[in-house]
Design an enzyme around this catalytic site. Structure first.
Site, PDB file in Angstrom:
ATOM      1  N   CYS A 127      -5.483   3.068  -5.118  1.00 29.20           N
ATOM      2  CA  CYS A 127      -6.660   3.025  -4.265  1.00 29.20           C
ATOM      3  C   CYS A 127      -7.819   2.229  -4.839  1.00 29.20           C
ATOM      4  O   CYS A 127      -8.464   1.466  -4.128  1.00 29.20           O
ATOM      5  CB  CYS A 127      -7.102   4.437  -3.914  1.00 29.20           C
ATOM      6  SG  CYS A 127      -7.400   5.472  -5.351  1.00 29.20           S
ATOM      7  N   ASP A 155      -9.528   1.759   5.042  1.00 28.80           N
ATOM      8  CA  ASP A 155      -8.825   2.209   3.838  1.00 28.80           C
ATOM      9  C   ASP A 155      -7.660   1.269   3.582  1.00 28.80           C
ATOM     10  O   ASP A 155      -6.589   1.414   4.164  1.00 28.80           O
ATOM     11  CB  ASP A 155      -8.327   3.646   4.023  1.00 28.80           C
ATOM     12  CG  ASP A 155      -7.763   4.207   2.722  1.00 28.80           C
ATOM     13  OD1 ASP A 155      -7.627   3.432   1.748  1.00 28.80           O
ATOM     14  OD2 ASP A 155      -7.453   5.408   2.684  1.00 28.80           O
ATOM     15  N   HIS A 161      -9.794   9.666  -4.369  1.00 29.47           N
ATOM     16  CA  HIS A 161      -9.448   8.471  -3.628  1.00 29.47           C
ATOM     17  C   HIS A 161     -10.664   7.556  -3.553  1.00 29.47           C
ATOM     18  O   HIS A 161     -11.803   8.016  -3.726  1.00 29.47           O
ATOM     19  CB  HIS A 161      -9.012   8.877  -2.204  1.00 29.47           C
ATOM     20  CG  HIS A 161      -8.328   7.791  -1.448  1.00 29.47           C
ATOM     21  ND1 HIS A 161      -7.282   7.065  -1.953  1.00 29.47           N
ATOM     22  CD2 HIS A 161      -8.531   7.313  -0.194  1.00 29.47           C
ATOM     23  CE1 HIS A 161      -6.876   6.187  -1.058  1.00 29.47           C
ATOM     24  NE2 HIS A 161      -7.633   6.317   0.037  1.00 29.47           N
TER      25      HIS A 161
END
Lengths: 324, 654
Positions: B414, B474, B458
């Protein structure tokens, strides 16, 4: 050490104060008849030094836990506090219902320690870590369920005569040593203390009279010079025939000893003071017993004997002990 | 009086458990040194008890070494960690000189304190349970210090015998004291303000920090401990793709590291966004982070008490979160921002000069090729999707880390994706920023709450779109959709051997319910809960007075109960014959013919014959056995006694 001493002094003062103020305690100062059963009105509890320190530590812990708002720590502190507090009941249960059934002590000579036997009945309860305290001597004991228990405590003596048993302190610090439940027992018991025999002195006086035993022999009493067998007797002294007839062991007294009689007369000992006379007589009694020779003791009050043996010895020493 | 070998062994155990309670947070070498001293002293006493206490020329250097070791490890003597080392060390030193019951009692007192200190580091259920168990050796030791006469056993055997007998006794003592302890715990007045400083921060714990470098989150993702737990007012939680727990917004990038700059609180009530969905209300119970930021889904509509919202609409607590902290939030999951302030736009477009030239070139090319921002975003996500792979063990990156990542290694997780995506967007002229928080959460259906673990940490991006405001993008989802749909566990399964098998997870999640309960009921109990508790009994605004009354009343009731227990008479249980006869009496009483208190067996039998004529013969036989056992012999025959008990059990009355 100084702290412990100070604490001890303070505790004793507090106990003394409590005993002055609490009627239930003061009435325990009067002698009581046996048996004595412990119950809640005569069991008292105070924390021990360790209990005080532990309590202080608990307060510190509680303060810390509250300050940090730490609930598990506070819960731990509360738990410890409850365990400690409820341990009073465990100690109390160790004493509650305990019964003092009897007190016995074989007489000893003044200056020796009486071995005081306390007979306790624990009832239907096992009791652990009990302590019986007589003056300065403390004995720890435990009792099984429904099993009468004998506890022996030494009690030093100084004077001859009848000694009133001092108050017995029965206490325990079971289960954790944090609290000390205790109770005073004041049983109405008097214990006999023989006079102390003098250490050195003249031998027992031989009597001029020659009467007793020979007289018996002359009257044809064949057993006059026979007596019970004692363990210290030599085998050759045993009168086997007579023993068989009587169905118990008897020995024949040696002629020359059996023939003479010893008389210990209090009044005859002039020139000695009262206690010295008693001490001398006590020594003579013991000496005569050692030689198995019959003897007579004459005190101002009574005349004992002639006789020999444990019972006679006791009678004589008791008479001496109880002289004014 | 000296401690005998049995008492000394028990003392060693009592001190060892106190030491063990501190093992999790003390440096290994200190624990090892203390265990060594403990073991050496124990051996010395076991082999050569006649030597007595350790001589002063050994103890004095040890005593001096203790503070030296603390300073060597921590740099000073004060604070929570140094204090705990000192306390444990003093306890071990006490062991070296313990020879008398008095020493052992002092050690137990201090061990209790040391055990409490262990709870200052860890309030979890496991530690609390351990400390409660650690009380048992202390209690057993105190009992063993009382005089006893069965000392025939060998020391080791006697120690074991003491433990065997002591554990049930001590457990009984603990359980028996529990109700009173609970009452005291519930009603002991709490302090409004601490009397002295709260403990120093715990550096050991990991959590989300206010900087982000590629690879920085890896450690966090390996940590499976709960970050926070959430209960929703609605019966069901939001779907996995909407579980974005925003924590920190990062604007500033220096080429290697993204940094969060604290922004001022937004005090005015006027919202600068428009909520497009109904608010979602929930309560979060946050584990201590030692940081000030709080977490919430998307945009919180208001700040909870003791916290504020900042310009990025994330929540900031006024004090660092030192304890388990509950707070309530309502969030909008769909929303539209009004305007982007000028300085914000500048911040959201700034890039460090001289870094990642190839990425900048790619952005410029896309800018010229595509007209719409949306198309650029699509192109970037398509690129990620086509060429990139998700892994927790990415290859190392060079100075131009984003260039290396985008054109060379093309694998990461991430942080890499959000970092490079944000860079790319800014280079293409689209305002963008990095958001760090948690994504996902395990819905515990049994407990009705969601647990979010550190491993759910995250990072993602937000880009500004005129007319919509900040939009969440994302990029990780483009590479590894399961990271978002199934959670970090599914995505990291290949790289993360520390996540156990499925059944272990299920077990852990159920265990989490118990922990959650412990946190809720015990750890978070405070003055407010206390007041609520009393409010149920009609006491509003409980003050010290009413608390003291409640404490007193509760204690008196429980202590009275305990005293009734203590005062109860012991019943003579009698032998087997007595017990069987009592049972016979009970059965006959149930059948309607109770025995009178003073009635003998013969008189009773007479009465029973008339009462149960049809069973008279059986009853007579049983009574005959009893009379023979009880009155015909002094010592009843065991076999006959058993036969009697069987006859009683099988007797049929009427």
């Amino acid at each position: 050490m100084a702290l412990a001493a100070a604490w001890r002094a303070r505790r004793l003062r507090l106990v003394a104060f409590a005993e002055r103020r609490l009627p239930a305690l003061t009435h325990l100062r009067r002698p009581e008849a046996l048996p004595i059963r412990l119950h809640q009105r005569r069991i008292y509890v105070l924390p021990t030094l360790f209990g005080g320190v532990f309590g202080a530590m608990l307060s510190v812990m509680a303060l810390g836990a509250l300050n940090y708002g730490n609930n598990p720590a506070l819960l731990l502190t509360c738990l410890l506090g409850s365990i400690a507090f409820l341990s009073v009941l465990g100690g109390y249960r160790a004493l509650d219902g305990l019964t003092l059934r009897g007190v016995h002590a074989a007489p000893v000579f003044a200056g020796d320690a009486l071995q005081v036997e306390l007979h306790f009945d624990p009832g239907n309860r096992a009791r652990e870590a009990l302590r019986a305290q007589l003056e300065d001597a403390t004995v720890a004991f435990a009792t099984a369920r429904a099993t009468p228990t004998r506890v022996v405590v030494g009690l030093p003596t100084q004077r001859r005569g009848l000694v009133a048993l001092p108050r017995v302190r029965l206490w325990t610090s079971w289960p954790y040593g944090l609290f000390r439940p205790w109770s005073w027992l004041n049983p109405q018991v008097r214990l006999l203390v023989y006079p102390r025999p003098e250490t050195f002195g003249p031998p027992p006086p031989e009597s001029a009279r020659d009467a007793g035993p020979r007289h018996l022999r002359e009257s044809g009493d064949e057993y006059g010079s026979l007596r019970e067998y004692r363990e210290t007797d030599a085998r050759r002294m045993i009168a086997w025939k007579a023993s068989a007839r009587l169905d118990r062991l008897v020995v024949r007294e040696p002629e020359q000893i059996a023939g003479r009689e010893l008389v210990f007369d209090f009044a005859a000992l002039e020139g000695l003071d009262h206690e010295a006379r008693i001490a001398r007589l006590a020594r003579w009694v013991l000496a005569a017993e050692e030689q198995h020779r019959p003897y007579t003791l004459a005190t101002p009050n009574e005349r004992l004997g002639p006789d020999v043996g444990t019972a006679h010895r006791h009678r004589c020493l008791e008479a001496l002990a109880l002289l004014p | 009086m000296r401690l005998d070998a049995r008492q000394f062994n028990l003392l060693a155990i009592a001190i060892l458990v106190a030491l063990a309670a501190h093992a999790p947070h003390l440096p290994l070498w200190i624990i090892a040194a203390m265990a060594f001293v403990l073991g050496a002293r124990w051996l010395q006493r076991a082999r050569r008890a006649d030597l007595g206490a350790v001589p002063i020329w050994v103890r004095l250097p040890l005593t001096l070494a203790l503070p030296a070791a603390v300073v060597a490890q921590y740099g000073n003597l004060f604070g929570r960690e140094p204090g705990s080392v000192l306390a444990v060390g003093m306890l071990v030193l006490k062991f070296t000189e313990s020879e008398k019951p008095r020493d052992a009692r002092a050690a137990v007192t201090f061990a209790c304190f040391v055990l409490m200190a262990a709870l200052l580091f860890d309030q979890s259920l496991v530690m609390s349970g351990f400390v409660a168990l650690a009380l048992l050796p202390q209690i057993i030791l105190l009992r063993a210090l009382e005089p006893r006469d069965d000392l025939a056993l060998k020391p080791a055997a006697a120690t074991l015998a003491d433990l065997r007998r002591g554990v049930p006794q001590a457990a009984f003592a603990v359980l028996g004291a529990a109700p009173l302890a609970l009452v005291a715990f519930l009603f002991l007045p709490r302090l409004g303000e601490p009397l002295w400083g709260a403990p120093s921060p715990d550096q050991g714990r990991t959590g989300i920090s206010d900087t982000m470098t590629p690879g920085g989150l890896a450690e966090l993702i390996a940590d499976d401990s709960p970050a926070f737990r959430v209960t929703f007012d609605a019966p069901a939680p939001p779907p996995p793709t909407q579980r974005y727990w925003r924590g920190l917004v990062m604007y500033h990038f220096d080429g290697t590291e993204w940094t969060h700059m604290p922004s001022p609180p937004v005090r005015d009530a006027s919202p600068r966004f428009e909520a497009l969905s109904a608010p979602l209300s929930y309560e979060i119970v946050l584990e201590p982070t030692q940081q000030r930021w709080l977490f919430a889904l998307d945009l919180p509509l208001a700040a909870p008490n003791g916290a504020y919202r900042n310009a990025e609409f994330t929540l900031v607590n006024e004090k660092p979160v030192m304890d388990v902290t509950p707070y309530r939030v309502s969030s909008a999951l769909r929303y539209r921002h009004d305007t982007l302030a000028r300085h914000e736009r500048q911040l959201a477009l700034s890039l460090p000069a001289g870094y990642n030239p190839r990425l900048r070139a790619l952005a410029a090319e896309w800018r010229s090729r595509y007209g719409e921002d949306r198309e650029i975003v699509q192109a970037a996500l398509a690129l990620y999707n086509a060429r990139f792979s998700y892994t927790l063990n990415p290859p190392p990156l060079g100075r131009d880390s984003m260039d290396d990542f985008m054109f060379e290694t093309r694998s990461g997780y991430c942080e890499h994706f959000s970092s490079s995506f944000t860079f790319l967007m800014r280079a293409a002229g689209i305002p963008a920023r990095v958001v760090v928080g948690y994504q996902g959460g395990y819905w515990n259906a049994l407990g009705g709450y969601m647990v979010v673990r550190q491993s759910d940490a995250h990072a993602w991006s937000e880009i500004w779109q005129d007319g919509q405001g900040w939009v969440r993008v994302d990029p990780t989802a483009a590479v590894s959709p399961e990271r978002v749909n199934l959670g970090s566990r599914a995505a990291n399964a290949a790289d993360a051997p520390w996540h156990g098998p499925e059944w272990l997870l299920a077990l852990r999640n159920q265990w989490d319910i118990v922990n959650q309960l412990w946190n809720k009921v015990v750890v978070q109990f405070n003055a407010l809960h206390q007041q609520n508790l009393l409010a149920q009994f009609g006491v509003d605004h409980a003050q010290w007075r009413s608390l003291a009354i409640a404490l007193g009343a509760g204690s008196i009731v429980l202590v009275t109960l305990a005293m009734l227990w203590a005062l109860r008479r012991d019943r003579d249980p009698g032998d087997a014959v007595d017990r069987a006869y009592r049972r016979l009496n009970r059965r006959l009483a149930r059948a309607g013919a109770p025995r009178d208190e003073a009635e003998g067996p013969e008189a009773y039998l007479q009465r029973l014959r008339q009462r149960f004529p049809q069973a008279a013969r059986e009853i007579e036989a049983v009574f005959a056995r009893y009379v023979a056992l009880r009155y015909a012999s002094a010592q009843p025959d065991p076999a006959a006694a058993r036969a009697f008990a069987v006859a009683v059990a099988t007797l049929r009355v009427g």
